[in-house]
Design a protein around this motif. Structure first.
Motif, short mmCIF file in Angstrom:
data_model
loop_
_atom_site.label_atom_id
_atom_site.label_comp_id
_atom_site.label_asym_id
_atom_site.label_seq_id
_atom_site.Cartn_x
_atom_site.Cartn_y
_atom_site.Cartn_z
N GLN A 137 0.65 -1.34 0.09
CA GLN A 137 0.26 -0.33 0.13
C GLN A 137 0.86 1.45 0.38
OE1 GLN A 137 -2.54 -1.12 3.21
NE2 GLN A 137 -4.32 -1.26 2.04
N ALA A 138 0.63 2.16 -0.28
CA ALA A 138 1.30 3.27 -0.73
C ALA A 138 1.43 3.83 0.64
CB ALA A 138 0.03 4.47 -1.24
N SER A 145 8.78 4.87 1.24
CA SER A 145 7.16 6.60 2.00
C SER A 145 6.66 5.67 0.23
CB SER A 145 8.34 7.26 1.89
OG SER A 145 7.89 7.52 3.21
N LYS A 157 4.93 5.59 -3.28
CA LYS A 157 3.78 5.79 -4.01
C LYS A 157 3.13 5.29 -4.91
CE LYS A 157 6.09 10.59 -2.61
NZ LYS A 157 6.50 12.09 -3.88
N PRO A 158 2.37 5.58 -5.35
CA PRO A 158 1.52 4.79 -6.67
C PRO A 158 2.81 4.69 -8.04
CG PRO A 158 -0.31 5.64 -5.41
CD PRO A 158 0.95 5.81 -4.85
N THR A 183 5.28 1.98 -8.85
CA THR A 183 4.65 1.42 -9.44
C THR A 183 5.40 0.97 -10.77
OG1 THR A 183 2.56 1.06 -8.53
CG2 THR A 183 3.10 -0.16 -10.57
N VAL A 215 2.18 -0.65 -6.09
CA VAL A 215 1.53 -0.13 -5.31
C VAL A 215 0.91 0.63 -4.91
CG1 VAL A 215 2.99 2.12 -3.81
CG2 VAL A 215 4.10 0.69 -4.70
N SER A 219 -3.08 2.28 -4.17
CA SER A 219 -3.67 3.77 -3.57
C SER A 219 -4.76 3.36 -2.25
CB SER A 219 -3.68 4.46 -4.43
OG SER A 219 -5.42 4.42 -5.06
#
Length: 119
Positions: free
Chosen positions: A12-13, A83, A85-86, A89, A117, A119
């Motif tokens: 997950q993000a 940390s 983030k999408p 990916t 990843v 969101s």
């Protein structure tokens, strides 16, 4: 020379993953090692690189979130990704370059590991 990458997955993000890449057998004297990635529908891009003496450089968008390191005795390179983030990916590819070679056309590549990843 074969490089084996591992550690990808779905996260997950805001989460973290750690990628590893090691040769499967004997290898030349290694200079620069590091990671590229290829997001869906885009070209491969350099994410992080590290020299045998430990000098690093990073893609601007991952600075402060990703950390690359290496174990010279094992010719292994790592990528700690925090940390996430999408937009991180992508399929991540490790590389190793013979010592003294300065340009990417001399890279040897790992098989790629998927990082997704959500969101």
């Amino acid at each position: 020379v074969q490089l084996q990458a591992s550690g990808g997955g779905l996260v997950q993000a805001g989460g973290s993953l750690r990628l590893s890449c090691a040769p499967s057998g004997s290898i030349f004297r290694v200079g620069v090692m590091g990671w590229y990635r290829q997001p869906p529908g885009k070209e491969r891009e350099l994410v992080a690189a590290i020299t045998s003496s430990g000098y690093t450089n990073y893609k601007d968008s991952v600075k402060g979130r990703f950390t690359t390191s290496r174990d010279n005795a094992k010719n292994t390179v790592y990528l700690q990704m925090d940390s996430l983030k999408p937009e991180d990916t992508a399929v991540y590819y490790c590389f190793a370059r013979p010592f003294g070679m300065s340009t990417p056309e001399y890279n040897y590549w790992g098989q790629g590991t998927q990082v997704t990843v959500s969101s």
